[in-house]
Design a protein around this motif. Structure first.
Motif, PDB file in Angstrom:
ATOM      1  N   ILE A  30       0.861  -1.335   0.037  1.00  0.00           N
ATOM      2  CA  ILE A  30      -0.024  -0.020   0.049  1.00  0.00           C
ATOM      3  C   ILE A  30       0.760   1.456  -0.040  1.00  0.00           C
ATOM      4  N   ARG A  31       2.022   1.208   0.928  1.00  0.00           N
ATOM      5  CA  ARG A  31       2.814   2.317   0.704  1.00  0.00           C
ATOM      6  C   ARG A  31       3.538   2.602  -0.559  1.00  0.00           C
ATOM      7  N   SER A  32       3.710   1.333  -1.152  1.00  0.00           N
ATOM      8  CA  SER A  32       4.579   1.605  -2.614  1.00  0.00           C
ATOM      9  C   SER A  32       3.572   2.238  -3.596  1.00  0.00           C
ATOM     10  N   GLU A  33       2.289   1.671  -3.610  1.00  0.00           N
ATOM     11  CA  GLU A  33       1.360   2.133  -4.497  1.00  0.00           C
ATOM     12  C   GLU A  33       1.165   3.730  -4.310  1.00  0.00           C
ATOM     13  N   LEU A  34       1.022   4.070  -3.159  1.00  0.00           N
ATOM     14  CA  LEU A  34       0.685   5.435  -2.823  1.00  0.00           C
ATOM     15  C   LEU A  34       1.926   6.222  -3.089  1.00  0.00           C
ATOM     16  N   ARG A  35       3.079   5.889  -2.758  1.00  0.00           N
ATOM     17  CA  ARG A  35       4.252   6.603  -3.057  1.00  0.00           C
ATOM     18  C   ARG A  35       4.630   6.916  -4.758  1.00  0.00           C
ATOM     19  N   TYR A  36       4.206   5.691  -5.279  1.00  0.00           N
ATOM     20  CA  TYR A  36       4.037   5.795  -6.964  1.00  0.00           C
ATOM     21  C   TYR A  36       3.086   6.979  -7.217  1.00  0.00           C
ATOM     22  N   LEU A  37       1.842   7.055  -6.878  1.00  0.00           N
ATOM     23  CA  LEU A  37       0.926   7.917  -7.231  1.00  0.00           C
ATOM     24  C   LEU A  37       1.246   9.509  -6.929  1.00  0.00           C
ATOM     25  N   LEU A  38       1.885   9.446  -5.753  1.00  0.00           N
ATOM     26  CA  LEU A  38       2.398  10.728  -5.057  1.00  0.00           C
ATOM     27  C   LEU A  38       3.586  11.365  -5.985  1.00  0.00           C
ATOM     28  N   GLU A  39       4.372  10.583  -6.202  1.00  0.00           N
ATOM     29  CA  GLU A  39       5.775  11.088  -7.162  1.00  0.00           C
ATOM     30  C   GLU A  39       5.291  11.546  -8.419  1.00  0.00           C
ATOM     31  N   ARG A  40       4.090  11.332  -8.844  1.00  0.00           N
ATOM     32  CA  ARG A  40       3.673  11.832 -10.311  1.00  0.00           C
ATOM     33  C   ARG A  40       3.186  13.133 -10.122  1.00  0.00           C
ATOM     34  N   ASP A  41       2.926  13.500  -8.805  1.00  0.00           N
ATOM     35  CA  ASP A  41       2.369  15.004  -8.648  1.00  0.00           C
ATOM     36  C   ASP A  41       3.493  15.971  -8.218  1.00  0.00           C
ATOM     37  N   GLY A  42       3.521  16.810  -8.849  1.00  0.00           N
ATOM     38  CA  GLY A  42       4.641  17.896  -8.862  1.00  0.00           C
ATOM     39  C   GLY A  42       4.671  18.650  -7.558  1.00  0.00           C
ATOM     40  N   ARG A  43       3.675  18.857  -6.824  1.00  0.00           N
ATOM     41  CA  ARG A  43       3.649  19.196  -5.655  1.00  0.00           C
ATOM     42  C   ARG A  43       4.340  18.547  -4.242  1.00  0.00           C
ATOM     43  N   CYS A  44       4.425  17.167  -4.514  1.00  0.00           N
ATOM     44  CA  CYS A  44       5.114  16.196  -3.538  1.00  0.00           C
ATOM     45  C   CYS A  44       6.478  16.409  -3.651  1.00  0.00           C
ATOM     46  N   ASP A  45       7.334  16.584  -2.689  1.00  0.00           N
ATOM     47  CA  ASP A  45       8.798  16.694  -2.870  1.00  0.00           C
ATOM     48  C   ASP A  45       9.473  15.389  -2.126  1.00  0.00           C
ATOM     49  N   GLU A  46       9.804  15.947  -0.777  1.00  0.00           N
ATOM     50  CA  GLU A  46      10.468  14.650  -0.151  1.00  0.00           C
ATOM     51  C   GLU A  46       9.122  13.588   0.361  1.00  0.00           C
ATOM     52  N   ILE A  47       9.217  12.599   0.067  1.00  0.00           N
ATOM     53  CA  ILE A  47       8.232  11.533   0.472  1.00  0.00           C
ATOM     54  C   ILE A  47       8.834  10.358   1.591  1.00  0.00           C
ATOM     55  N   ARG A  48       8.398  10.413   2.486  1.00  0.00           N
ATOM     56  CA  ARG A  48       9.036   9.216   3.664  1.00  0.00           C
ATOM     57  C   ARG A  48       7.894   8.256   4.045  1.00  0.00           C
ATOM     58  N   GLU A  49       8.307   6.958   4.576  1.00  0.00           N
ATOM     59  CA  GLU A  49       7.281   6.094   4.767  1.00  0.00           C
ATOM     60  C   GLU A  49       7.443   5.811   6.268  1.00  0.00           C
ATOM     61  N   ALA A  50       6.251   5.229   7.122  1.00  0.00           N
ATOM     62  CA  ALA A  50       6.601   4.779   8.287  1.00  0.00           C
ATOM     63  C   ALA A  50       5.532   3.416   8.343  1.00  0.00           C
ATOM     64  N   GLY A  51       5.972   2.343   8.821  1.00  0.00           N
ATOM     65  CA  GLY A  51       5.189   1.294   8.903  1.00  0.00           C
ATOM     66  C   GLY A  51       4.314   0.895  10.224  1.00  0.00           C
ATOM     67  N   SER A  52       4.349   1.808  11.138  1.00  0.00           N
ATOM     68  CA  SER A  52       3.920   1.825  12.372  1.00  0.00           C
ATOM     69  C   SER A  52       3.786   3.160  13.100  1.00  0.00           C
ATOM     70  N   VAL A  53       2.834   3.191  14.025  1.00  0.00           N
ATOM     71  CA  VAL A  53       2.719   4.581  14.446  1.00  0.00           C
ATOM     72  C   VAL A  53       3.670   5.074  15.314  1.00  0.00           C
ATOM     73  N   THR A  54       4.626   3.981  15.951  1.00  0.00           N
ATOM     74  CA  THR A  54       5.825   4.534  16.533  1.00  0.00           C
ATOM     75  C   THR A  54       6.844   4.966  15.561  1.00  0.00           C
TER      76      THR A  54
END
Length: 241
Positions: free
Chosen positions: A13-37
């Motif tokens: 899910i994170r990979s899919e969302l990252r792929y979609l966001l990277e196509r949008d010019g407004r999103c610069d740095e994209i980081r991921e987290a797999g838990s609330v911590t």
């Protein structure tokens, strides 16, 4: 350009969302987290503009994280991305700007990004149009101002206070109790009878030998102790309860 954090316990899910966001010019740095911590650490360290947040995750829920993030001085814009439509009402009660259902559709995400843009523009306009809260200090025999957002922590020194900021350190003739009344309304946290900290500068949390917490802050080597009486509140505010 936006600093983005994706929070979801499922890597696909994170990979899919990252792929979609990277196509949008407004999103610069994209980081991921797999838990609330992980998300709390990333939010404190990187100060994202927007968080795409799953609701149902192991341990603490995304709802709880969103509630915690509202305590930050400059909270990020939150978009919930989840398979559970029944939580929509609760999500908007937490001031989420949108609620996107899985599987994610690109057109639906575009709509959410438009809402994010509007929310960030409104937030920035509010910041620019408001007076910056400041504290008066005396340095080299003359008075000067420190924006409270630059203050890292305050330490009590008898009837005075020692302020450590990004601009240096100064002793001010104002008690820590007096400063607490002003700084807590700006998001600061009283962690000990002798210390007030700016949560935005907290980058690590350690457990001392006596079981109490110590906070490590950016731009200073001082470890700030957390009193036993204030530990529960500090954990809640920092999202580690």
């Amino acid at each position: 350009m936006w600093n983005v954090l994706i929070v979801d316990d499922e890597p696909p899910i994170r990979s899919e969302l990252r792929y979609l966001l990277e196509r949008d010019g407004r999103c610069d740095e994209i980081r991921e987290a797999g838990s609330v911590t992980e998300a709390v650490s990333a939010a404190i360290e990187n100060k994202p503009d927007v968080i795409f947040l799953d609701i149902s995750m192991p341990g603490t829920s995304g709802m709880k994280l969103a509630e915690t993030l509202k305590n930050l001085r400059h909270p990020p814009v939150v978009v919930f991305v989840t398979a559970h439509a029944e939580f929509a009402a609760d999500a908007f009660d937490l001031d989420a700007v949108d609620y996107v259902l899985k599987p994610i559709e690109s057109k639906r995400l575009e709509s959410a990004l438009s809402r994010v843009e509007a929310a960030l523009a409104q937030r920035d306009a509010g910041r620019n149009g408001s007076e910056v809260p400041r504290v008066v200090i005396e340095r080299d025999g003359r008075k000067t101002f420190i924006p409270v957002s630059d203050i890292i922590y305050v330490e009590a020194r008898a009837d005075s206070s020692y302020i450590v900021s990004t601009q240096g350190s100064s002793l001010v003739g104002e008690s820590i109790l007096s400063l607490e009344h002003r700084l807590t309304s700006e998001g600061f946290l009283r962690v000990h009878r002798s210390y007030i900290v700016n949560p935005e500068f907290v980058h690590d949390i350690n457990v001392a030998e006596n079981g109490l917490l110590e906070l490590e802050l950016e731009q200073t080597s001082t470890r700030i102790p957390v009193s036993r009486r204030r530990m529960a509140e500090v954990k809640q505010r920092l999202g580690i309860a």
